[in-house]
Scaffold this active site. Structure first.
Site, PDB file in Angstrom:
ATOM      1  N   GLU A  95     -13.983   4.814 -14.231  1.00  0.00           N
ATOM      2  CA  GLU A  95     -14.133   3.469 -14.166  1.00  0.00           C
ATOM      3  C   GLU A  95     -15.566   3.084 -14.340  1.00  0.00           C
ATOM      4  O   GLU A  95     -16.443   4.042 -14.666  1.00  0.00           O
ATOM      5  CB  GLU A  95     -13.795   3.053 -12.840  1.00  0.00           C
ATOM      6  CG  GLU A  95     -12.325   3.291 -12.346  1.00  0.00           C
ATOM      7  CD  GLU A  95     -11.881   2.784 -11.152  1.00  0.00           C
ATOM      8  OE1 GLU A  95     -12.784   2.163 -10.111  1.00  0.00           O
ATOM      9  OE2 GLU A  95     -10.677   3.069 -10.508  1.00  0.00           O
ATOM     10  N   ARG A 151     -20.668  -3.310 -12.642  1.00  0.00           N
ATOM     11  CA  ARG A 151     -20.142  -4.483 -12.478  1.00  0.00           C
ATOM     12  C   ARG A 151     -21.056  -5.588 -12.526  1.00  0.00           C
ATOM     13  O   ARG A 151     -20.660  -6.831 -13.070  1.00  0.00           O
ATOM     14  CB  ARG A 151     -19.250  -4.662 -11.103  1.00  0.00           C
ATOM     15  CG  ARG A 151     -18.067  -3.842 -11.145  1.00  0.00           C
ATOM     16  CD  ARG A 151     -17.267  -3.753  -9.646  1.00  0.00           C
ATOM     17  NE  ARG A 151     -16.225  -2.977  -9.691  1.00  0.00           N
ATOM     18  CZ  ARG A 151     -15.505  -2.688  -8.710  1.00  0.00           C
ATOM     19  NH1 ARG A 151     -15.951  -2.859  -7.679  1.00  0.00           N
ATOM     20  NH2 ARG A 151     -14.374  -1.916  -8.958  1.00  0.00           N
ATOM     21  N   HIS A 187     -16.243 -10.294  -4.672  1.00  0.00           N
ATOM     22  CA  HIS A 187     -15.492  -9.129  -4.343  1.00  0.00           C
ATOM     23  C   HIS A 187     -15.669  -8.187  -3.303  1.00  0.00           C
ATOM     24  O   HIS A 187     -14.883  -7.881  -2.468  1.00  0.00           O
ATOM     25  CB  HIS A 187     -15.260  -8.324  -5.567  1.00  0.00           C
ATOM     26  CG  HIS A 187     -14.410  -7.295  -5.475  1.00  0.00           C
ATOM     27  ND1 HIS A 187     -13.252  -7.320  -5.368  1.00  0.00           N
ATOM     28  CD2 HIS A 187     -14.608  -5.831  -5.794  1.00  0.00           C
ATOM     29  CE1 HIS A 187     -12.649  -6.070  -5.575  1.00  0.00           C
ATOM     30  NE2 HIS A 187     -13.489  -5.176  -5.822  1.00  0.00           N
ATOM     31  N   ARG A 201     -22.495  -1.996  -5.700  1.00  0.00           N
ATOM     32  CA  ARG A 201     -21.384  -0.729  -5.597  1.00  0.00           C
ATOM     33  C   ARG A 201     -21.163  -0.193  -6.859  1.00  0.00           C
ATOM     34  O   ARG A 201     -20.498  -1.066  -7.564  1.00  0.00           O
ATOM     35  CB  ARG A 201     -20.703  -1.435  -4.635  1.00  0.00           C
ATOM     36  CG  ARG A 201     -19.484  -0.249  -4.198  1.00  0.00           C
ATOM     37  CD  ARG A 201     -18.407  -0.656  -3.245  1.00  0.00           C
ATOM     38  NE  ARG A 201     -17.650  -1.923  -3.896  1.00  0.00           N
ATOM     39  CZ  ARG A 201     -16.478  -1.773  -4.584  1.00  0.00           C
ATOM     40  NH1 ARG A 201     -15.930  -0.582  -4.676  1.00  0.00           N
ATOM     41  NH2 ARG A 201     -15.812  -2.745  -4.897  1.00  0.00           N
TER      42      ARG A 201
END
Length: 516
Positions: A108, A261, A318, A353
């Site tokens: 990811e 992200r 999120h 994160r």
């Protein structure tokens, strides 16, 4: 008013809360678990990504470096190393319990290797939580939320709890907060309705320290209704396109679609502003429907066909990296009060994160906090509830709109200052339990309490975002686009005394605690 008792009261039934409950009951404790909404509840069931476990001892260092890189200098390295070193034990335990993880890990965003373990395609959080709940023997009060913490003999000793029948007291030797994040502060979020920052607000009102609230991760690829399109989709080959059909991520980061992200979210934000829209093309993914059934179903529910056209996406609130400051045992610094999961700020996530590190932290810190709490059980003879914080929920829509404009992916001083001034004008009220009979319907009282918690956290978050005059990770200031030379935390602690007080944030340097 009815009174219940427990050794350990756990607020929240996501992965951190349920895993903590399992650890406590295995050690003979009387555990009571509160779930704000019907099970399975919280953000865990919505987690499409899996659990990031180091593949082996050699990969532990690589996983640590990926975590540090994503966290943009704000990760407490000692904390991260401690959690990652303990991770293999929890991986082995889940396998022993029979959880059917996919045999091959997935890569990811932000990860240098494929190390994320999935269950049920893109339903990892749901499958994991359901499996843990099926093994739980302790009682769960569904549809119950804590509206105030109980204090006695200078420690936290339970909670005033609101359920379908009204209020009740739960007295406990210790309380563990596992209430999740604050995504409902924002107009578009991947978080469920119950993500109203309750644990953070309750801890602050009791005198605990909140840290780094300004760091809110915006997932870069949400559908128009906030439904999440998993980062694993990009790991499996999905590509981002702007309104002109151009693949743009390589212009922002050499990792392209697999950048961390915060980078992807800002890139999507800029391309939407510059070209009018951004799309995620899922068609390069082999076996799309079997691999990502939740994503395909969510797209179809909105009238999109991911097999024919790319999907429109935008960033959505999120995950909260900040929260209640804890040590490596989950202790908040207040006797009797512990925290684990998204509600807590351990220092593991830093300013951004790393994908799928959150479920891992929930496992490790959930167990640690439960074990530490069981060594700290005290049962005061008399307890008193703290005042509740209330706000008419009619203010929530404009509050969320202002938070979206001022504290979203890109922030500016003038927008933050206007938002803070507006938040300071909200009519927050403190109330004692004896003042509450006017709320005949528990659902109305819940709405007032949730609005109060969100307004409190909005004011603290915006103030911290104003004070942090730099850009780091998920906090991007257009007027201060560079990182400061030295990383620092921002902490806020309620001044002693009655009434609602608004102390200034305090800069605190990084200091990685020793392993423990």
């Amino acid at each position: 008013m009815a009174t219940l008792t427990a050794d350990l009261l756990i607020l929240g039934a996501g992965i951190a809360g349920v895993y903590a409950a399992l650890a406590a009951e295995e050690r003979g404790a009387r555990v009571l678990l509160l779930s704000k909404d019907p099970l399975p509840s919280g953000s865990t069931p919505w987690a499409q990504g899996g659990v990031a476990f180091p593949l082996d001892e050699a990969d532990l260092e690589a996983h640590l470096q990926d975590t540090l890189r994503a966290g943009r200098g704000l990760v407490e390295e000692g904390v991260a190393r401690s959690i990652l070193e303990e991770a293999p034990r929890h991986w082995e335990r889940l396998l022993t319990l029979g959880f059917p993880f996919h045999p091959e890990p997935t890569r990811e965003g932000g990860h240098s290797r494929a190390r994320v373990r999935h269950l049920g395609g893109d339903r990892s959080g749901l499958f994991l939580l359901q499996g843990l709940l099926s093994r739980l023997k302790s009682p769960v009060l569904e549809g119950h939320m804590a509206v105030s913490l109980l204090l006695g003999e200078d420690r936290v000793a339970g909670a005033l709890v609101l359920g379908p029948e009204g209020l009740k007291e739960v007295r406990a030797g210790a309380v563990l907060l596992a209430t999740g994040g604050l995504g409902r502060l924002f107009p578009v979020t991947t978080n469920p309705e119950g993500a109203t920052g309750d644990g953070m607000a309750l801890a602050y009102l009791a005198g605990a320290t909140l840290r780094d609230l300004e760091f809110v991760q915006f997932h870069p690829t949400a559908l128009p209704d906030g439904s999440l399109v998993s980062e694993a989709c990009r790991g499996e080959g999905a590509i981002l396109l702007n309104a002109q059909g151009e693949r743009f991520m390589a212009r922002y980061d050499p990792l392209g679609e697999l950048a961390p992200r915060d980078v992807v979210a800002r890139a999507v934000h800029r391309e939407r502003e510059g070209t009018g829209a951004v799309y995620l093309d899922l068609r390069p993914i082999p076996h799309l429907e079997s691999r990502f059934p939740t994503v395909v179903a969510a797209a179809r529910a909105l009238g999109f066909d991911p097999f024919r056209k790319p999907l429109p996406v935008a960033p959505a609130a999120h995950y909260a990296m900040g929260g209640v400051k804890t040590d490596l045992a989950g202790h908040t610094g207040l006797p009797g009060l512990y925290a684990a999961g998204e509600v807590a700020s351990t220092g593991f996530h830093g300013a951004n994160r790393l994908a799928s590190n959150s479920l891992l932290e929930g496992l490790v810190m959930g167990e640690r906090a439960a074990k530490a709490a069981l060594q700290d059980l005290v049962y005061p003879r008399t307890v008193e509830p703290l005042p509740l914080l209330l706000l008419d929920p009619k203010h929530l829509k404009p509050l969320r709109e202002r938070m979206g404009r001022a504290a979203g992916v890109v922030r500016r001083e003038e927008d933050l200052a206007r938002a803070l001034a507006w938040c300071e004008g909200l009519p927050l009220e403190e109330a004692l339990p004896e003042d509450l009979p006017a709320f005949r319907d528990p659902r109305v009282l819940r709405a007032f309490v949730e609005a109060g918690h969100l307004a409190l956290l909005a004011r603290l978050l915006v103030r911290m975002a104003l004070w942090r005059e730099e850009s780091r990770g998920a906090h991007y200031r257009e007027d201060f686009p560079q990182e400061a030379e030295e990383a620092y935390h921002l902490e806020v602690h309620r001044a002693p005394g009655g009434g609602i007080r608004w102390p200034d944030p305090v800069r605190v340097p990084l200091s990685s605690p020793p392993k423990g």
